[in-house]
Design a protein around this motif. Structure first.
Motif, PDB file in Angstrom:
ATOM      1  N   ARG A  29      13.587  -1.700   1.371  1.00 25.22           N
ATOM      2  CA  ARG A  29      12.595  -2.461   0.624  1.00 25.22           C
ATOM      3  C   ARG A  29      11.236  -2.274   1.280  1.00 25.22           C
ATOM      4  O   ARG A  29      11.144  -1.959   2.466  1.00 25.22           O
ATOM      5  N   ILE A  30      10.207  -2.468   0.484  1.00 32.41           N
ATOM      6  CA  ILE A  30       8.845  -2.332   0.993  1.00 32.41           C
ATOM      7  C   ILE A  30       8.016  -3.511   0.500  1.00 32.41           C
ATOM      8  O   ILE A  30       8.195  -3.984  -0.610  1.00 32.41           O
ATOM      9  N   SER A  31       7.151  -3.988   1.364  1.00 30.61           N
ATOM     10  CA  SER A  31       6.283  -5.114   1.048  1.00 30.61           C
ATOM     11  C   SER A  31       4.844  -4.639   0.954  1.00 30.61           C
ATOM     12  O   SER A  31       4.432  -3.719   1.665  1.00 30.61           O
ATOM     13  N   CYS A  32       4.094  -5.292   0.082  1.00 33.32           N
ATOM     14  CA  CYS A  32       2.652  -5.073   0.056  1.00 33.32           C
ATOM     15  C   CYS A  32       1.974  -6.421  -0.120  1.00 33.32           C
ATOM     16  O   CYS A  32       2.576  -7.384  -0.603  1.00 33.32           O
ATOM     17  N   ASN A  40       7.272  -7.586  -3.036  1.00 25.96           N
ATOM     18  CA  ASN A  40       8.289  -6.807  -2.334  1.00 25.96           C
ATOM     19  C   ASN A  40       9.106  -6.061  -3.377  1.00 25.96           C
ATOM     20  O   ASN A  40       9.481  -6.634  -4.394  1.00 25.96           O
ATOM     21  N   ALA A  95      12.306   0.168  -2.236  1.00 28.24           N
ATOM     22  CA  ALA A  95      11.447   1.265  -1.786  1.00 28.24           C
ATOM     23  C   ALA A  95      11.533   2.506  -2.666  1.00 28.24           C
ATOM     24  O   ALA A  95      10.637   3.355  -2.632  1.00 28.24           O
ATOM     25  N   VAL A 154       6.095   1.985  -6.533  1.00 24.29           N
ATOM     26  CA  VAL A 154       5.582   2.011  -5.153  1.00 24.29           C
ATOM     27  C   VAL A 154       4.587   3.165  -5.013  1.00 24.29           C
ATOM     28  O   VAL A 154       3.469   2.969  -4.523  1.00 24.29           O
ATOM     29  N   TRP A 208       0.617  -2.401   3.501  1.00 20.66           N
ATOM     30  CA  TRP A 208       2.002  -2.026   3.193  1.00 20.66           C
ATOM     31  C   TRP A 208       2.827  -2.136   4.465  1.00 20.66           C
ATOM     32  O   TRP A 208       2.338  -1.791   5.537  1.00 20.66           O
ATOM     33  N   GLU A 209       4.089  -2.569   4.344  1.00 24.30           N
ATOM     34  CA  GLU A 209       5.020  -2.565   5.470  1.00 24.30           C
ATOM     35  C   GLU A 209       6.434  -2.346   4.940  1.00 24.30           C
ATOM     36  O   GLU A 209       6.802  -2.902   3.901  1.00 24.30           O
ATOM     37  N   GLU A 210       7.212  -1.573   5.688  1.00 31.26           N
ATOM     38  CA  GLU A 210       8.630  -1.424   5.364  1.00 31.26           C
ATOM     39  C   GLU A 210       9.347  -2.703   5.766  1.00 31.26           C
ATOM     40  O   GLU A 210       9.224  -3.154   6.898  1.00 31.26           O
ATOM     41  N   ASP A 211      10.089  -3.279   4.837  1.00 29.21           N
ATOM     42  CA  ASP A 211      10.776  -4.545   5.111  1.00 29.21           C
ATOM     43  C   ASP A 211      12.045  -4.330   5.937  1.00 29.21           C
ATOM     44  O   ASP A 211      12.485  -5.215   6.650  1.00 29.21           O
TER      45      ASP A 211
END
Length: 138
Positions: free
Chosen positions: A119-122, A49, A52, A57, A89-92
Motif C-alpha cells: 500500500r502507498i500513502s499520500c 491510501n 500500490a 498511483v 508520498w510514503e510506502e505504507d
C-alpha cells in the motif's frame, strides 16, 4: 472557492468518517473519480491510501492535483469539497500498514483486514474548499 483554513463547523464535519470520492487526472488530462477513505491530519493535510498497484498511483504522481468531496452521512446535500496537491508520498508497508489501519479504524473501528498487498500513502495539501448545505460558506 475559499482558501483554508476551513471554519470550525466545516472542519468538524470534514474530520468525520464521511463517504467520499476523490478525483484524479488521467495521463490524457481527463478526470477519473473513485470512492475513497480519507483522514484529516492535525496539520490540515488529507491522508489517502491506495493499493500500490492501482493505476491511479502513477496518474497522481504525474498529475498531483486532486479533488475530494466528502458527503455528510445520511445527508448528501451537505458536503465539503476540497482541491489540493499531493505534497508527500510514503510506502505504507515500511510502517506495517499503519496508515491504512488508521483509516480503517476511523471508518470501521478495526485494523484493515487485507495484509498481503503493498500500500502507498499520500498527503494532500488543501488549497481551496467549497461547502454546501450545512457546510455552505457565507
Amino acid at each position: 472557492m475559499p482558501r483554508p483554513p476551513l471554519p470550525d463547523d466545516v472542519a468538524e464535519l470534514f474530520r468525520r468518517p464521511n463517504p467520499a470520492v476523490v478525483a484524479v487526472l488521467l495521463p490524457s488530462g481527463a478526470p477519473m473519480s473513485v470512492a475513497t477513505w480519507y483522514l484529516v491530519e492535525d496539520d490540515g493535510t488529507v491522508l489517502l491510501n491506495m493499493d500500490a498497484e492501482r493505476a491511479r498511483v502513477s496518474w497522481m504522481r504525474e498529475h498531483p492535483e486532486v479533488a475530494l468531496t466528502a458527503l455528510e452521512e445520511g445527508s448528501w446535500y451537505t458536503h465539503v469539497s476540497i482541491r489540493g496537491r499531493v505534497v508527500r508520498w510514503e510506502e505504507d508497508r515500511e510502517k506495517a500498514l499503519a496508515d491504512i489501519d488508521r483509516l480503517s479504524r476511523h471508518y470501521g473501528g478495526q485494523d484493515y483486514p487485507t495484509r498481503d498487498r503493498a500500500r502507498i500513502s499520500c498527503w494532500v495539501e488543501v488549497t481551496h474548499w467549497h461547502g454546501w448545505g450545512a457546510a455552505k460558506a457565507d
